[in-house]
Design a protein around this motif. Structure first.
Motif, PDB file in Angstrom:
ATOM      1  N   GLY A 195      -3.528   7.814 -26.276  1.00 25.49           N
ATOM      2  CA  GLY A 195      -3.383   6.558 -25.536  1.00 25.49           C
ATOM      3  C   GLY A 195      -2.237   6.595 -24.551  1.00 25.49           C
ATOM      4  N   LEU A 196      -1.142   7.249 -24.939  1.00 21.09           N
ATOM      5  CA  LEU A 196       0.010   7.385 -24.041  1.00 21.09           C
ATOM      6  C   LEU A 196      -0.378   8.171 -22.798  1.00 21.09           C
ATOM      7  CD1 LEU A 196       2.996   7.222 -23.295  1.00 21.09           C
ATOM      8  CD2 LEU A 196       3.395   9.223 -24.762  1.00 21.09           C
ATOM      9  N   TRP A 197      -1.138   9.237 -22.967  1.00 20.20           N
ATOM     10  CA  TRP A 197      -1.574  10.048 -21.831  1.00 20.20           C
ATOM     11  C   TRP A 197      -2.424   9.225 -20.870  1.00 20.20           C
ATOM     12  CZ3 TRP A 197      -0.450  13.863 -18.940  1.00 20.20           C
ATOM     13  CH2 TRP A 197      -1.402  14.530 -18.175  1.00 20.20           C
ATOM     14  N   VAL A 198      -3.343   8.437 -21.409  1.00 26.97           N
ATOM     15  CA  VAL A 198      -4.199   7.588 -20.574  1.00 26.97           C
ATOM     16  C   VAL A 198      -3.354   6.542 -19.847  1.00 26.97           C
ATOM     17  CG1 VAL A 198      -6.051   5.866 -20.597  1.00 26.97           C
ATOM     18  CG2 VAL A 198      -6.250   7.925 -21.995  1.00 26.97           C
ATOM     19  N   THR A 199      -2.387   5.955 -20.534  1.00 24.98           N
ATOM     20  CA  THR A 199      -1.506   4.961 -19.925  1.00 24.98           C
ATOM     21  C   THR A 199      -0.736   5.551 -18.751  1.00 24.98           C
ATOM     22  OG1 THR A 199      -1.244   3.619 -21.934  1.00 24.98           O
ATOM     23  CG2 THR A 199       0.536   3.514 -20.318  1.00 24.98           C
ATOM     24  N   LEU A 200      -0.230   6.774 -18.921  1.00 22.22           N
ATOM     25  CA  LEU A 200       0.522   7.419 -17.846  1.00 22.22           C
ATOM     26  C   LEU A 200      -0.370   7.749 -16.653  1.00 22.22           C
ATOM     27  CD1 LEU A 200       2.827   9.811 -19.922  1.00 22.22           C
ATOM     28  CD2 LEU A 200       3.462   7.666 -18.793  1.00 22.22           C
ATOM     29  N   ILE A 201      -1.604   8.190 -16.940  1.00 20.12           N
ATOM     30  CA  ILE A 201      -2.551   8.483 -15.855  1.00 20.12           C
ATOM     31  C   ILE A 201      -2.833   7.226 -15.041  1.00 20.12           C
ATOM     32  CG2 ILE A 201      -4.960   9.072 -15.344  1.00 20.12           C
ATOM     33  CD1 ILE A 201      -4.857  11.040 -17.673  1.00 20.12           C
ATOM     34  N   ILE A 202      -3.112   6.120 -15.739  1.00 18.89           N
ATOM     35  CA  ILE A 202      -3.402   4.859 -15.049  1.00 18.89           C
ATOM     36  C   ILE A 202      -2.193   4.389 -14.250  1.00 18.89           C
ATOM     37  CG2 ILE A 202      -3.950   2.410 -15.378  1.00 18.89           C
ATOM     38  CD1 ILE A 202      -5.557   3.222 -17.854  1.00 18.89           C
ATOM     39  N   THR A 203      -1.010   4.462 -14.862  1.00 23.35           N
ATOM     40  CA  THR A 203       0.205   3.974 -14.206  1.00 23.35           C
ATOM     41  C   THR A 203       0.503   4.721 -12.915  1.00 23.35           C
ATOM     42  OG1 THR A 203       1.182   3.307 -16.329  1.00 23.35           O
ATOM     43  CG2 THR A 203       2.685   3.604 -14.468  1.00 23.35           C
ATOM     44  N   PHE A 204       0.534   6.035 -12.983  1.00 28.42           N
ATOM     45  CA  PHE A 204       0.936   6.798 -11.808  1.00 28.42           C
ATOM     46  C   PHE A 204      -0.194   6.909 -10.785  1.00 28.42           C
ATOM     47  CE2 PHE A 204       4.053   8.137 -15.002  1.00 28.42           C
ATOM     48  CZ  PHE A 204       5.216   7.828 -14.302  1.00 28.42           C
ATOM     49  N   GLY A 205      -1.440   6.901 -11.242  1.00 30.38           N
ATOM     50  CA  GLY A 205      -2.561   6.852 -10.293  1.00 30.38           C
ATOM     51  C   GLY A 205      -2.560   5.547  -9.522  1.00 30.38           C
ATOM     52  N   ALA A 206      -2.356   4.449 -10.253  1.00 33.98           N
ATOM     53  CA  ALA A 206      -2.306   3.133  -9.609  1.00 33.98           C
ATOM     54  C   ALA A 206      -1.086   3.001  -8.711  1.00 33.98           C
ATOM     55  CB  ALA A 206      -2.289   2.031 -10.675  1.00 33.98           C
ATOM     56  N   ALA A 207       0.028   3.624  -9.106  1.00 37.63           N
ATOM     57  CA  ALA A 207       1.239   3.557  -8.281  1.00 37.63           C
ATOM     58  C   ALA A 207       1.013   4.225  -6.928  1.00 37.63           C
ATOM     59  CB  ALA A 207       2.404   4.221  -9.014  1.00 37.63           C
ATOM     60  N   ILE A 208       0.312   5.354  -6.919  1.00 41.73           N
ATOM     61  CA  ILE A 208       0.028   6.055  -5.659  1.00 41.73           C
ATOM     62  C   ILE A 208      -0.838   5.180  -4.755  1.00 41.73           C
ATOM     63  CG2 ILE A 208      -1.188   8.020  -4.634  1.00 41.73           C
ATOM     64  CD1 ILE A 208      -0.330   9.627  -7.147  1.00 41.73           C
ATOM     65  N   ILE A 209      -1.902   4.609  -5.338  1.00 45.12           N
ATOM     66  CA  ILE A 209      -2.778   3.728  -4.562  1.00 45.12           C
ATOM     67  C   ILE A 209      -2.010   2.509  -4.067  1.00 45.12           C
ATOM     68  CG2 ILE A 209      -4.788   2.194  -4.689  1.00 45.12           C
ATOM     69  CD1 ILE A 209      -6.043   4.188  -6.629  1.00 45.12           C
ATOM     70  N   GLY A 210      -1.201   1.940  -4.943  1.00 46.32           N
ATOM     71  CA  GLY A 210      -0.428   0.758  -4.587  1.00 46.32           C
ATOM     72  C   GLY A 210       0.537   1.010  -3.442  1.00 46.32           C
ATOM     73  N   VAL A 211       1.204   2.160  -3.464  1.00 45.90           N
ATOM     74  CA  VAL A 211       2.146   2.495  -2.391  1.00 45.90           C
ATOM     75  C   VAL A 211       1.401   2.685  -1.065  1.00 45.90           C
ATOM     76  CG1 VAL A 211       3.718   4.280  -1.535  1.00 45.90           C
ATOM     77  CG2 VAL A 211       3.914   3.459  -3.890  1.00 45.90           C
ATOM     78  N   LEU A 212       0.261   3.369  -1.107  1.00 48.37           N
ATOM     79  CA  LEU A 212      -0.523   3.582   0.117  1.00 48.37           C
ATOM     80  C   LEU A 212      -0.988   2.250   0.705  1.00 48.37           C
ATOM     81  CD1 LEU A 212      -2.699   6.676  -0.898  1.00 48.37           C
ATOM     82  CD2 LEU A 212      -0.798   6.623   0.719  1.00 48.37           C
ATOM     83  N   ILE A 213      -1.579   1.394  -0.143  1.00 46.45           N
ATOM     84  CA  ILE A 213      -2.037   0.088   0.313  1.00 46.45           C
ATOM     85  C   ILE A 213      -0.857  -0.742   0.812  1.00 46.45           C
ATOM     86  CG2 ILE A 213      -3.045  -2.121  -0.411  1.00 46.45           C
ATOM     87  CD1 ILE A 213      -4.822  -0.569  -2.339  1.00 46.45           C
ATOM     88  N   GLY A 214       0.223  -0.709   0.062  1.00 46.84           N
ATOM     89  CA  GLY A 214       1.393  -1.511   0.406  1.00 46.84           C
ATOM     90  C   GLY A 214       1.962  -1.167   1.767  1.00 46.84           C
ATOM     91  N   PHE A 215       2.075   0.127   2.056  1.00 41.36           N
ATOM     92  CA  PHE A 215       2.623   0.542   3.347  1.00 41.36           C
ATOM     93  C   PHE A 215       1.678   0.161   4.489  1.00 41.36           C
ATOM     94  CE2 PHE A 215       5.823   2.917   1.108  1.00 41.36           C
ATOM     95  CZ  PHE A 215       6.854   3.069   2.034  1.00 41.36           C
ATOM     96  N   ILE A 216       0.385   0.309   4.272  1.00 42.24           N
ATOM     97  CA  ILE A 216      -0.586  -0.034   5.322  1.00 42.24           C
ATOM     98  C   ILE A 216      -0.551  -1.534   5.619  1.00 42.24           C
ATOM     99  CG2 ILE A 216      -3.045  -0.174   5.880  1.00 42.24           C
ATOM    100  CD1 ILE A 216      -3.399   2.438   4.282  1.00 42.24           C
ATOM    101  N   VAL A 217      -0.591  -2.342   4.548  1.00 42.98           N
ATOM    102  CA  VAL A 217      -0.568  -3.800   4.721  1.00 42.98           C
ATOM    103  C   VAL A 217       0.743  -4.253   5.358  1.00 42.98           C
ATOM    104  CG1 VAL A 217      -0.554  -6.017   3.492  1.00 42.98           C
ATOM    105  CG2 VAL A 217      -2.188  -4.239   2.838  1.00 42.98           C
ATOM    106  N   ALA A 218       1.850  -3.679   4.910  1.00 42.43           N
ATOM    107  CA  ALA A 218       3.151  -4.061   5.466  1.00 42.43           C
ATOM    108  C   ALA A 218       3.242  -3.681   6.943  1.00 42.43           C
ATOM    109  CB  ALA A 218       4.272  -3.376   4.678  1.00 42.43           C
ATOM    110  N   ALA A 219       2.699  -2.518   7.292  1.00 42.82           N
ATOM    111  CA  ALA A 219       2.735  -2.088   8.695  1.00 42.82           C
ATOM    112  C   ALA A 219       1.916  -3.022   9.575  1.00 42.82           C
ATOM    113  CB  ALA A 219       2.200  -0.655   8.806  1.00 42.82           C
ATOM    114  N   ILE A 220       0.754  -3.453   9.059  1.00 40.03           N
ATOM    115  CA  ILE A 220      -0.094  -4.368   9.825  1.00 40.03           C
ATOM    116  C   ILE A 220       0.596  -5.720  10.010  1.00 40.03           C
ATOM    117  CG2 ILE A 220      -2.237  -5.708   9.766  1.00 40.03           C
ATOM    118  CD1 ILE A 220      -3.530  -3.278   8.375  1.00 40.03           C
ATOM    119  N   ARG A 221       1.160  -6.236   8.940  1.00 41.84           N
ATOM    120  CA  ARG A 221       1.789  -7.562   9.006  1.00 41.84           C
ATOM    121  C   ARG A 221       3.034  -7.559   9.898  1.00 41.84           C
ATOM    122  NH1 ARG A 221       2.855 -11.276   4.460  1.00 41.84           N
ATOM    123  NH2 ARG A 221       2.530 -12.662   6.222  1.00 41.84           N
ATOM    124  N   THR A 222       3.860  -6.530   9.790  1.00 40.78           N
ATOM    125  CA  THR A 222       5.059  -6.477  10.637  1.00 40.78           C
ATOM    126  C   THR A 222       4.683  -6.224  12.093  1.00 40.78           C
ATOM    127  OG1 THR A 222       5.330  -4.130  10.036  1.00 40.78           O
ATOM    128  CG2 THR A 222       6.627  -5.754   8.813  1.00 40.78           C
TER     129      THR A 222
END
Length: 228
Positions: free
Chosen positions: A23-50
């Motif tokens: 379960g710990l392994w799955v949690t880490l996969i979800i966390t860091f996979g989602a973090a990568i997606i979140g950072v990519l989306i976040g930078f794109i959205v922030a760039a558009i808004r600014t």
């Protein structure tokens, strides 16, 4: 039942400790996979808004980004996870872990976007004007001058978002994922003993958060030292 017997029953017998490790392994996969997606989306959205705020361009994209931020930040993560799993991505029949990575990534992206946008807006507007006087386009200014400075300022906040994301993944079990929390619940169901498996889950989360917090502190000290 003694502490030793209860420990053996919950973790040693039938190799039940493996539920927590897997379960710990799955949690880490979800966390860091989602973090990568979140950072990519976040930078794109922030760039558009600014870009819209600075130049008035990308009006339609800015409206879409504002809608995304409003919906994502205004509804519970659990509801978003269920909608993405049972409605939006259901026809694709994707693996539950993949769906969780996408769902948590989309949610995290909204918060990362605001972190990045605040970092960009904190940069002196005179730097935009100076770069334009040198003949640089808005895009070149953002990529080569503004974003590197903004990233340095927001890095601690981004790491704190990853910590929050790690804890949020504890609801992944609602879409049949055997994450860390679900692993503890499975042990509970086998032994009918709630104390040890749930405390073990809590301690593992606590250790992970403390490690990430320590990393955040080290990075903040390095950044402060480099500013001197």
């Amino acid at each position: 039942m003694s502490f030793k017997q209860e420990f053996i029953t919950n973790f040693i017998k039938d190799d039940r400790w493996k539920y927590l490790v897997d379960g710990l392994w799955v949690t880490l996969i979800i966390t860091f996979g989602a973090a990568i997606i979140g950072v990519l989306i976040g930078f794109i959205v922030a760039a558009i808004r600014t870009s819209y705020e600075k130049t008035g361009k990308l009006k339609v994209l800015n409206a879409i980004c504002k809608f995304y931020l409003t919906v994502t930040r205004g509804t519970p993560m659990l509801v978003q996870l269920l909608i993405i799993y049972f409605v939006i991505l259901a026809p694709l029949r994707l693996n539950s872990v993949v769906v969780a990575v996408v769902a948590f990534g989309i949610n995290s992206g909204a918060y990362v976007a605001e972190i990045v946008r605040s970092g960009i807006m904190s940069i002196d507007s005179g730097q935009f004007e100076a770069s334009r006087s040198l003949g640089m386009t808005y895009g070149q200014t953002m990529i080569h001058i503004i974003l590197p400075q903004a990233f340095k300022n927001i890095l601690p906040a981004l790491l704190n978002e990853i910590i929050a994301l790690l804890k949020e993944t504890s609801i992944a079990g609602y879409i049949a994922i055997q994450d860390l929390t679900k692993g503890g619940y499975i042990i509970l169901g086998r032994t009918f003993s709630a104390f040890m498996p749930l405390i073990a889950v809590a301690l593992i989360y606590l250790i992970l958060v403390l490690l990430l917090t320590k990393l955040t502190g080290l990075i903040e000290r390095r950044l402060r030292a480099s500013d001197r």
